[in-house]
Motif scaffolding. Sequence first.
Motif, PDB file in Angstrom:
ATOM      1  N   MET A   1      30.273   0.491 -22.365  1.00 53.79           N
ATOM      2  CA  MET A   1      30.162  -0.199 -23.647  1.00 53.79           C
ATOM      3  C   MET A   1      31.156  -1.362 -23.714  1.00 53.79           C
ATOM      4  O   MET A   1      30.836  -2.418 -24.243  1.00 53.79           O
ATOM      5  N   ASN A   2      32.373  -1.154 -23.173  1.00 58.07           N
ATOM      6  CA  ASN A   2      33.375  -2.225 -23.194  1.00 58.07           C
ATOM      7  C   ASN A   2      32.873  -3.471 -22.478  1.00 58.07           C
ATOM      8  O   ASN A   2      33.083  -4.587 -22.937  1.00 58.07           O
ATOM      9  N   THR A   3      32.212  -3.263 -21.340  1.00 57.04           N
ATOM     10  CA  THR A   3      31.708  -4.393 -20.563  1.00 57.04           C
ATOM     11  C   THR A   3      30.594  -5.111 -21.309  1.00 57.04           C
ATOM     12  O   THR A   3      30.540  -6.342 -21.333  1.00 57.04           O
ATOM     13  N   THR A   4      29.701  -4.339 -21.943  1.00 51.32           N
ATOM     14  CA  THR A   4      28.600  -4.928 -22.701  1.00 51.32           C
ATOM     15  C   THR A   4      29.128  -5.786 -23.847  1.00 51.32           C
ATOM     16  O   THR A   4      28.712  -6.933 -24.016  1.00 51.32           O
ATOM     17  N   VAL A   5      30.038  -5.245 -24.617  1.00 55.81           N
ATOM     18  CA  VAL A   5      30.616  -5.986 -25.741  1.00 55.81           C
ATOM     19  C   VAL A   5      31.393  -7.200 -25.216  1.00 55.81           C
ATOM     20  O   VAL A   5      31.278  -8.303 -25.751  1.00 55.81           O
ATOM     21  N   GLY A   6      32.162  -6.992 -24.160  1.00 56.10           N
ATOM     22  CA  GLY A   6      32.938  -8.096 -23.589  1.00 56.10           C
ATOM     23  C   GLY A   6      32.055  -9.241 -23.139  1.00 56.10           C
ATOM     24  O   GLY A   6      32.355 -10.416 -23.385  1.00 56.10           O
ATOM     25  N   THR A   7      30.945  -8.908 -22.482  1.00 57.25           N
ATOM     26  CA  THR A   7      30.011  -9.944 -22.014  1.00 57.25           C
ATOM     27  C   THR A   7      29.402 -10.691 -23.194  1.00 57.25           C
ATOM     28  O   THR A   7      29.290 -11.919 -23.168  1.00 57.25           O
ATOM     29  N   ASN A  11      29.834 -14.681 -24.021  1.00 57.92           N
ATOM     30  CA  ASN A  11      28.676 -15.572 -24.218  1.00 57.92           C
ATOM     31  C   ASN A  11      28.732 -16.256 -25.578  1.00 57.92           C
ATOM     32  O   ASN A  11      28.464 -17.460 -25.685  1.00 57.92           O
ATOM     33  N   LEU A  12      29.076 -15.506 -26.620  1.00 61.47           N
ATOM     34  CA  LEU A  12      29.176 -16.096 -27.953  1.00 61.47           C
ATOM     35  C   LEU A  12      30.252 -17.176 -27.982  1.00 61.47           C
ATOM     36  O   LEU A  12      30.049 -18.255 -28.545  1.00 61.47           O
ATOM     37  N   ARG A  13      31.390 -16.878 -27.364  1.00 65.25           N
ATOM     38  CA  ARG A  13      32.488 -17.840 -27.338  1.00 65.25           C
ATOM     39  C   ARG A  13      32.083 -19.116 -26.609  1.00 65.25           C
ATOM     40  O   ARG A  13      32.320 -20.228 -27.084  1.00 65.25           O
ATOM     41  N   LYS A  14      31.435 -18.957 -25.471  1.00 63.55           N
ATOM     42  CA  LYS A  14      31.021 -20.131 -24.701  1.00 63.55           C
ATOM     43  C   LYS A  14      29.958 -20.938 -25.432  1.00 63.55           C
ATOM     44  O   LYS A  14      29.938 -22.161 -25.363  1.00 63.55           O
ATOM     45  N   LYS A  76      20.817 -10.458  -5.259  1.00 60.34           N
ATOM     46  CA  LYS A  76      22.233 -10.510  -4.904  1.00 60.34           C
ATOM     47  C   LYS A  76      22.848 -11.784  -5.483  1.00 60.34           C
ATOM     48  O   LYS A  76      22.219 -12.829  -5.493  1.00 60.34           O
ATOM     49  N   GLY A  77      24.070 -11.660  -5.956  1.00 66.06           N
ATOM     50  CA  GLY A  77      24.795 -12.840  -6.428  1.00 66.06           C
ATOM     51  C   GLY A  77      24.295 -13.373  -7.750  1.00 66.06           C
ATOM     52  O   GLY A  77      24.627 -14.479  -8.127  1.00 66.06           O
ATOM     53  N   GLY A  78      23.497 -12.605  -8.465  1.00 63.10           N
ATOM     54  CA  GLY A  78      22.977 -13.067  -9.741  1.00 63.10           C
ATOM     55  C   GLY A  78      24.032 -13.006 -10.823  1.00 63.10           C
ATOM     56  O   GLY A  78      25.072 -12.392 -10.678  1.00 63.10           O
ATOM     57  N   ASN A  79      23.752 -13.635 -11.906  1.00 62.98           N
ATOM     58  CA  ASN A  79      24.671 -13.679 -13.026  1.00 62.98           C
ATOM     59  C   ASN A  79      24.207 -12.683 -14.074  1.00 62.98           C
ATOM     60  O   ASN A  79      23.103 -12.782 -14.590  1.00 62.98           O
ATOM     61  N   SER A  80      25.054 -11.712 -14.426  1.00 59.93           N
ATOM     62  CA  SER A  80      24.665 -10.686 -15.395  1.00 59.93           C
ATOM     63  C   SER A  80      24.448 -11.258 -16.780  1.00 59.93           C
ATOM     64  O   SER A  80      23.843 -10.623 -17.630  1.00 59.93           O
ATOM     65  N   ASN A  81      24.939 -12.471 -17.034  1.00 61.26           N
ATOM     66  CA  ASN A  81      24.758 -13.096 -18.344  1.00 61.26           C
ATOM     67  C   ASN A  81      23.334 -13.612 -18.526  1.00 61.26           C
ATOM     68  O   ASN A  81      22.914 -13.880 -19.642  1.00 61.26           O
ATOM     69  N   ILE A  86      18.283 -14.776 -21.560  1.00 62.07           N
ATOM     70  CA  ILE A  86      16.825 -14.668 -21.582  1.00 62.07           C
ATOM     71  C   ILE A  86      16.373 -13.905 -22.812  1.00 62.07           C
ATOM     72  O   ILE A  86      15.389 -14.271 -23.452  1.00 62.07           O
ATOM     73  N   ASN A  87      17.086 -12.859 -23.193  1.00 56.10           N
ATOM     74  CA  ASN A  87      16.712 -12.112 -24.384  1.00 56.10           C
ATOM     75  C   ASN A  87      16.809 -12.991 -25.626  1.00 56.10           C
ATOM     76  O   ASN A  87      15.941 -12.954 -26.491  1.00 56.10           O
ATOM     77  N   GLN A  88      17.862 -13.810 -25.719  1.00 58.61           N
ATOM     78  CA  GLN A  88      17.990 -14.716 -26.857  1.00 58.61           C
ATOM     79  C   GLN A  88      16.835 -15.710 -26.897  1.00 58.61           C
ATOM     80  O   GLN A  88      16.281 -15.984 -27.957  1.00 58.61           O
ATOM     81  N   LEU A  89      16.456 -16.248 -25.755  1.00 59.32           N
ATOM     82  CA  LEU A  89      15.334 -17.175 -25.692  1.00 59.32           C
ATOM     83  C   LEU A  89      14.039 -16.481 -26.094  1.00 59.32           C
ATOM     84  O   LEU A  89      13.216 -17.057 -26.804  1.00 59.32           O
ATOM     85  N   SER A  90      13.865 -15.249 -25.641  1.00 58.30           N
ATOM     86  CA  SER A  90      12.656 -14.499 -25.978  1.00 58.30           C
ATOM     87  C   SER A  90      12.537 -14.308 -27.478  1.00 58.30           C
ATOM     88  O   SER A  90      11.455 -14.458 -28.035  1.00 58.30           O
ATOM     89  N   GLU A  91      13.640 -13.986 -28.139  1.00 56.42           N
ATOM     90  CA  GLU A  91      13.611 -13.811 -29.586  1.00 56.42           C
ATOM     91  C   GLU A  91      13.215 -15.105 -30.288  1.00 56.42           C
ATOM     92  O   GLU A  91      12.431 -15.089 -31.235  1.00 56.42           O
ATOM     93  N   LYS A  92      13.707 -16.227 -29.818  1.00 55.61           N
ATOM     94  CA  LYS A  92      13.356 -17.516 -30.417  1.00 55.61           C
ATOM     95  C   LYS A  92      11.885 -17.842 -30.183  1.00 55.61           C
ATOM     96  O   LYS A  92      11.203 -18.343 -31.076  1.00 55.61           O
ATOM     97  N   LEU A  93      11.385 -17.555 -28.995  1.00 56.19           N
ATOM     98  CA  LEU A  93       9.971 -17.797 -28.707  1.00 56.19           C
ATOM     99  C   LEU A  93       9.071 -16.937 -29.576  1.00 56.19           C
ATOM    100  O   LEU A  93       8.049 -17.404 -30.081  1.00 56.19           O
TER     101      LEU A  93
END
Length: 117
Positions: A1-7, A11-14, A76-81, A86-93
């Motif tokens: 849960m810490n990692t999920t919230v941290g990520t 993302n929100l900060r960026k 391999k080497g993908g970005n977990s963000n 993609i989920n945010q984009l899906s909601e907007k679509l």
Amino acid sequence: MNTTVGTKLKNLRKQKGWSQELVADKLHLSQSAYARIESGESHSWANHLEAICNVYEVTPQELLKCDNVIINSQQKGGNSNNAFIINQLSEKLIEQYETRLKEKEELITELKAKLKL
């Protein structure tokens, strides 16, 4: 849960273009304490949940829900963000699609009324 919230916090900060130091100041934390929250090393985010939600203008439910979509877990080497973005984009679509459907229904009703004249 810490990692999920941290990520999500990272993302929100960026998205807002803020530095960790700026957010830490808003939360009355040290930059290093906030960095540990974002990295998932600390669970102290729970103590600051209300303040964090106020700073980022989100509800606790939005911050805590696990809504990541795994696109290709074998990659391999993908970005977990990416899943979060993609989920945010899906909601907007979906929102845009629903708006278009409503407009379509209104147009059909209007054209049917004209045909009856």
